[in-house]
Design a protein around this motif. Structure first.
Motif, PDB file in Angstrom:
ATOM      1  N   VAL A 226       0.856  -1.176   0.000  1.00 52.72           N
ATOM      2  CA  VAL A 226       0.000   0.000   0.000  1.00 52.72           C
ATOM      3  C   VAL A 226       0.892   1.225   0.000  1.00 52.72           C
ATOM      4  O   VAL A 226       2.054   1.163   0.448  1.00 52.72           O
ATOM      5  CB  VAL A 226      -0.954   0.021   1.221  1.00 52.72           C
ATOM      6  N   PRO A 227       0.405   2.371  -0.484  1.00 53.50           N
ATOM      7  CA  PRO A 227       1.262   3.570  -0.540  1.00 53.50           C
ATOM      8  C   PRO A 227       1.766   4.022   0.815  1.00 53.50           C
ATOM      9  O   PRO A 227       2.877   4.557   0.917  1.00 53.50           O
ATOM     10  CB  PRO A 227       0.345   4.615  -1.186  1.00 53.50           C
ATOM     11  N   GLN A 228       0.982   3.834   1.891  1.00 54.72           N
ATOM     12  CA  GLN A 228       1.393   4.348   3.193  1.00 54.72           C
ATOM     13  C   GLN A 228       2.364   3.442   3.930  1.00 54.72           C
ATOM     14  O   GLN A 228       2.799   3.774   5.042  1.00 54.72           O
ATOM     15  CB  GLN A 228       0.166   4.604   4.083  1.00 54.72           C
ATOM     16  N   ALA A 229       2.737   2.308   3.352  1.00 56.09           N
ATOM     17  CA  ALA A 229       3.710   1.415   3.970  1.00 56.09           C
ATOM     18  C   ALA A 229       4.979   1.406   3.131  1.00 56.09           C
ATOM     19  O   ALA A 229       4.920   1.366   1.899  1.00 56.09           O
ATOM     20  CB  ALA A 229       3.149   0.011   4.116  1.00 56.09           C
ATOM     21  N   ALA A 230       6.123   1.405   3.797  1.00 58.02           N
ATOM     22  CA  ALA A 230       7.400   1.525   3.085  1.00 58.02           C
ATOM     23  C   ALA A 230       7.738   0.266   2.299  1.00 58.02           C
ATOM     24  O   ALA A 230       8.196   0.324   1.171  1.00 58.02           O
ATOM     25  CB  ALA A 230       8.514   1.843   4.077  1.00 58.02           C
ATOM     26  N   GLY A 231       7.533  -0.902   2.881  1.00 57.83           N
ATOM     27  CA  GLY A 231       7.926  -2.146   2.227  1.00 57.83           C
ATOM     28  C   GLY A 231       6.773  -3.109   2.132  1.00 57.83           C
ATOM     29  O   GLY A 231       5.622  -2.791   2.469  1.00 57.83           O
ATOM     30  N   PRO A 232       7.053  -4.330   1.685  1.00 55.86           N
ATOM     31  CA  PRO A 232       5.998  -5.341   1.587  1.00 55.86           C
ATOM     32  C   PRO A 232       5.465  -5.732   2.958  1.00 55.86           C
ATOM     33  O   PRO A 232       6.213  -5.800   3.939  1.00 55.86           O
ATOM     34  CB  PRO A 232       6.682  -6.513   0.882  1.00 55.86           C
ATOM     35  N   ILE A 233       4.165  -5.995   3.014  1.00 54.06           N
ATOM     36  CA  ILE A 233       3.501  -6.347   4.266  1.00 54.06           C
ATOM     37  C   ILE A 233       3.238  -7.852   4.258  1.00 54.06           C
ATOM     38  O   ILE A 233       2.564  -8.350   3.350  1.00 54.06           O
ATOM     39  CB  ILE A 233       2.178  -5.581   4.413  1.00 54.06           C
ATOM     40  N   PRO A 234       3.732  -8.596   5.239  1.00 56.26           N
ATOM     41  CA  PRO A 234       3.473 -10.043   5.256  1.00 56.26           C
ATOM     42  C   PRO A 234       2.005 -10.324   5.543  1.00 56.26           C
ATOM     43  O   PRO A 234       1.383  -9.685   6.406  1.00 56.26           O
ATOM     44  CB  PRO A 234       4.378 -10.553   6.374  1.00 56.26           C
ATOM     45  N   LEU A 235       1.440 -11.279   4.833  1.00 49.95           N
ATOM     46  CA  LEU A 235       0.047 -11.685   4.996  1.00 49.95           C
ATOM     47  C   LEU A 235      -0.009 -13.179   5.263  1.00 49.95           C
ATOM     48  O   LEU A 235       0.866 -13.931   4.830  1.00 49.95           O
ATOM     49  CB  LEU A 235      -0.778 -11.345   3.751  1.00 49.95           C
ATOM     50  N   GLN A 236      -1.059 -13.605   5.961  1.00 49.67           N
ATOM     51  CA  GLN A 236      -1.245 -15.013   6.272  1.00 49.67           C
ATOM     52  C   GLN A 236      -2.620 -15.458   5.803  1.00 49.67           C
ATOM     53  O   GLN A 236      -3.599 -14.707   5.903  1.00 49.67           O
ATOM     54  CB  GLN A 236      -1.094 -15.267   7.773  1.00 49.67           C
ATOM     55  N   LEU A 237      -2.691 -16.686   5.306  1.00 49.59           N
ATOM     56  CA  LEU A 237      -3.958 -17.241   4.848  1.00 49.59           C
ATOM     57  C   LEU A 237      -4.855 -17.514   6.044  1.00 49.59           C
ATOM     58  O   LEU A 237      -4.471 -18.204   6.994  1.00 49.59           O
ATOM     59  CB  LEU A 237      -3.706 -18.532   4.067  1.00 49.59           C
ATOM     60  N   ALA A 238      -6.082 -16.969   6.011  1.00 51.29           N
ATOM     61  CA  ALA A 238      -7.030 -17.154   7.107  1.00 51.29           C
ATOM     62  C   ALA A 238      -8.101 -18.177   6.748  1.00 51.29           C
ATOM     63  O   ALA A 238      -8.281 -19.176   7.435  1.00 51.29           O
ATOM     64  CB  ALA A 238      -7.685 -15.821   7.478  1.00 51.29           C
ATOM     65  N   GLU A 239      -8.814 -17.960   5.652  1.00 48.48           N
ATOM     66  CA  GLU A 239      -9.886 -18.852   5.244  1.00 48.48           C
ATOM     67  C   GLU A 239     -10.267 -18.542   3.802  1.00 48.48           C
ATOM     68  O   GLU A 239      -9.787 -17.570   3.213  1.00 48.48           O
ATOM     69  CB  GLU A 239     -11.112 -18.690   6.152  1.00 48.48           C
ATOM     70  N   TYR A 240     -11.115 -19.390   3.257  1.00 51.90           N
ATOM     71  CA  TYR A 240     -11.623 -19.164   1.903  1.00 51.90           C
ATOM     72  C   TYR A 240     -13.046 -19.711   1.822  1.00 51.90           C
ATOM     73  O   TYR A 240     -13.420 -20.635   2.560  1.00 51.90           O
ATOM     74  CB  TYR A 240     -10.723 -19.838   0.849  1.00 51.90           C
ATOM     75  N   GLU A 241     -13.818 -19.114   0.939  1.00 55.41           N
ATOM     76  CA  GLU A 241     -15.181 -19.583   0.721  1.00 55.41           C
ATOM     77  C   GLU A 241     -15.155 -20.838  -0.132  1.00 55.41           C
ATOM     78  O   GLU A 241     -14.522 -20.860  -1.197  1.00 55.41           O
ATOM     79  CB  GLU A 241     -16.030 -18.498   0.041  1.00 55.41           C
ATOM     80  N   ALA A 242     -15.838 -21.876   0.327  1.00 54.42           N
ATOM     81  CA  ALA A 242     -15.841 -23.146  -0.388  1.00 54.42           C
ATOM     82  C   ALA A 242     -16.901 -23.167  -1.478  1.00 54.42           C
ATOM     83  O   ALA A 242     -17.596 -24.154  -1.675  1.00 54.42           O
ATOM     84  CB  ALA A 242     -16.062 -24.293   0.596  1.00 54.42           C
ATOM     85  N   GLN A 243     -17.004 -22.079  -2.185  1.00 57.75           N
ATOM     86  CA  GLN A 243     -17.904 -21.971  -3.329  1.00 57.75           C
ATOM     87  C   GLN A 243     -17.421 -20.822  -4.201  1.00 57.75           C
ATOM     88  O   GLN A 243     -16.774 -19.901  -3.716  1.00 57.75           O
ATOM     89  CB  GLN A 243     -19.356 -21.724  -2.888  1.00 57.75           C
ATOM     90  N   THR A 244     -17.722 -20.909  -5.478  1.00 56.11           N
ATOM     91  CA  THR A 244     -17.246 -19.898  -6.416  1.00 56.11           C
ATOM     92  C   THR A 244     -18.234 -18.743  -6.499  1.00 56.11           C
ATOM     93  O   THR A 244     -19.415 -18.882  -6.167  1.00 56.11           O
ATOM     94  CB  THR A 244     -17.047 -20.501  -7.808  1.00 56.11           C
ATOM     95  N   GLU A 245     -17.707 -17.602  -6.952  1.00 60.64           N
ATOM     96  CA  GLU A 245     -18.567 -16.457  -7.205  1.00 60.64           C
ATOM     97  C   GLU A 245     -19.451 -16.734  -8.413  1.00 60.64           C
ATOM     98  O   GLU A 245     -19.108 -17.528  -9.304  1.00 60.64           O
ATOM     99  CB  GLU A 245     -17.723 -15.206  -7.457  1.00 60.64           C
ATOM    100  N   ALA A 246     -20.604 -16.096  -8.443  1.00 62.83           N
ATOM    101  CA  ALA A 246     -21.543 -16.317  -9.539  1.00 62.83           C
ATOM    102  C   ALA A 246     -20.971 -15.855 -10.870  1.00 62.83           C
ATOM    103  O   ALA A 246     -21.262 -16.413 -11.925  1.00 62.83           O
ATOM    104  CB  ALA A 246     -22.868 -15.606  -9.249  1.00 62.83           C
ATOM    105  N   ILE A 247     -20.137 -14.822 -10.824  1.00 68.30           N
ATOM    106  CA  ILE A 247     -19.527 -14.282 -12.043  1.00 68.30           C
ATOM    107  C   ILE A 247     -18.012 -14.426 -11.928  1.00 68.30           C
ATOM    108  O   ILE A 247     -17.420 -14.028 -10.938  1.00 68.30           O
ATOM    109  CB  ILE A 247     -19.908 -12.801 -12.246  1.00 68.30           C
ATOM    110  N   GLY A 248     -17.407 -15.015 -12.939  1.00 71.15           N
ATOM    111  CA  GLY A 248     -15.955 -15.105 -12.970  1.00 71.15           C
ATOM    112  C   GLY A 248     -15.383 -16.420 -12.505  1.00 71.15           C
ATOM    113  O   GLY A 248     -14.210 -16.692 -12.705  1.00 71.15           O
ATOM    114  N   GLN A 249     -16.189 -17.273 -11.872  1.00 67.00           N
ATOM    115  CA  GLN A 249     -15.715 -18.581 -11.413  1.00 67.00           C
ATOM    116  C   GLN A 249     -14.440 -18.448 -10.596  1.00 67.00           C
ATOM    117  O   GLN A 249     -13.404 -19.040 -10.871  1.00 67.00           O
ATOM    118  CB  GLN A 249     -15.502 -19.515 -12.612  1.00 67.00           C
TER     119      GLN A 249
END
Length: 368
Positions: A226-249
């Motif tokens: 993001v512009p307000q952060a100097a370097g890369p921000i580490p992220l961790q996988l939390a969860e995911y929806e076990a179904q696809t979006e109606a548009i875009g699969q």
């Protein structure tokens, strides 16, 4: 024809015949057009070898989201008399955010207390009479039941009085005031929309082909920018929806942001998310754009390899090299059969020929 004209024409021909070899001196014969003029070397874009130790990367458009977004509502109806919050304000857990007029609820509690006191007296009297055989035991039991019902009614009245005041269940960011002050609201009608910012999340849409590629989650490293952060921000996988979006699969994947001290990270803001796959799980071959490929009529593929001349790194010769084309995930083109240090022409390969001399494109320059 006059002799003077013939003499001048012969002199011009002799002069041009003398000058042309001098102007072409030091030039390759293949760099001359049929008229003997020097043809400039074509400029080509060169793709350097990719870093095979960094794996493969993908970039996604991410949206900042709260851990939970809830709409607060009263369990009872009444007239809204207090709505002290301001949109965009952060409120501590347990703070009062809305209240109804409690006069009717206080009277209901008073009535329930009086009713309970009356039923208790009647229950004691009926029990004493039943012990003296003046009245039946059934009447004493009915009086005891009426007393118990009065106790339940008093608890309900006190709960209604307590429900006339809304308190935030967590440290919340006020997203929207849905209802207006001094209006009559019904039970369940949304009053406030709050964001639980105790855990900031980033949501990305992952295409089905990538999501089902078989790469384990622990082999993927996520970072955000993001512009307000100097370097890369580490992220961790939390969860995911076990179904696809109606548009875009696509599958909606949520990532957590451990560092919550970055300013202006509010739900709806954007973040660029980069996913890097460990080199052990990277797809084989080398990724190339479609503009770098030469496809034959028999569906064979080849590329143009740039080989620098001796002392000039920006000048060289291009040669055709056959390659094997594959696309395991269906999202990019990869080729095998190239040396690790091969320099590949990235565009305009159909305009070149095998063995042609070219120069490396290094950007636009202006000469005075």
């Amino acid at each position: 024809m006059p002799r003077v004209v013939i003499f001048l024409a012969a002199a011009l021909l002799a002069t041009s015949a003398h000058i042309t070899p001098a102007s072409a001196q030091g030039a390759d014969v293949t760099d001359l057009d049929p008229s003997g003029q020097i043809v400039p070397l074509p400029s080509v874009k060169i793709l350097a070898p990719e870093d095979l130790t960094s794996g493969i990367t993908r970039r996604f458009f991410g949206r900042i989201a709260a851990r939970e977004t809830v709409d607060l509502s009263f369990e009872v109806g009444g007239r809204l008399v207090m709505l002290p919050v301001v949109e965009g304000e952060t409120i501590p857990q347990g703070s009062v955010v809305a209240a109804l007029d409690t006069e009717n609820f206080e009277r209901a509690v008073a009535r329930a207390e009086l009713t309970l006191e009356q039923t208790r007296r009647e229950s004691r009297r009926a029990e004493q009479l039943a012990q003296s055989n003046v009245t039946s035991a059934v009447r004493a039991e009915d009086a005891a039941t009426a007393r118990d019902l009065a106790e339940v009614a008093l608890r309900d009245a006190r709960d209604d009085l307590e429900d006339a005041t809304l308190r935030t269940p967590f440290t919340a960011l006020v997203a929207e005031r849905i209802a207006a002050n001094f209006t009559n609201v019904s039970p369940g009608q949304p009053i406030l929309r709050l964001h639980d910012m105790s855990e900031i999340r980033v949501q990305i849409d992952v295409p089905e082909r990538l999501f089902l590629s078989g790469i384990p989650p622990e082999a993927v490293r996520f970072t955000g920018s993001v512009p307000q952060a100097a370097g890369p921000i580490p992220l961790q996988l939390a969860e995911y929806e076990a179904q696809t979006e109606a548009i875009g699969q696509t599958f909606l994947v949520s990532l957590t942001l451990p560092d919550s001290n970055i300013p202006n990270l509010i739900p709806g803001a954007s973040m660029t998310v980069t996913a890097t796959v460990d080199v052990d799980y990277a797809q084989p071959g080398r990724a190339l754009p479609a503009t770098a490929l030469l496809l034959g009529e028999d569906r064979t593929a080849s590329v143009m390899i740039f080989e620098p001349d001796g002392g000039a790194a920006d000048r060289g010769t291009v040669h055709v090299r056959p390659v094997e084309l594959l696309s395991l995930a269906g999202t990019d083109l990869r080729v095998t059969g190239l040396a690790k240090d091969a320099l590949v022409v990235g565009a305009g390969v159909h305009l070149l020929r095998d063995g042609q001399k070219v120069r490396r494109y290094t950007g636009l320059s202006v000469e005075e």
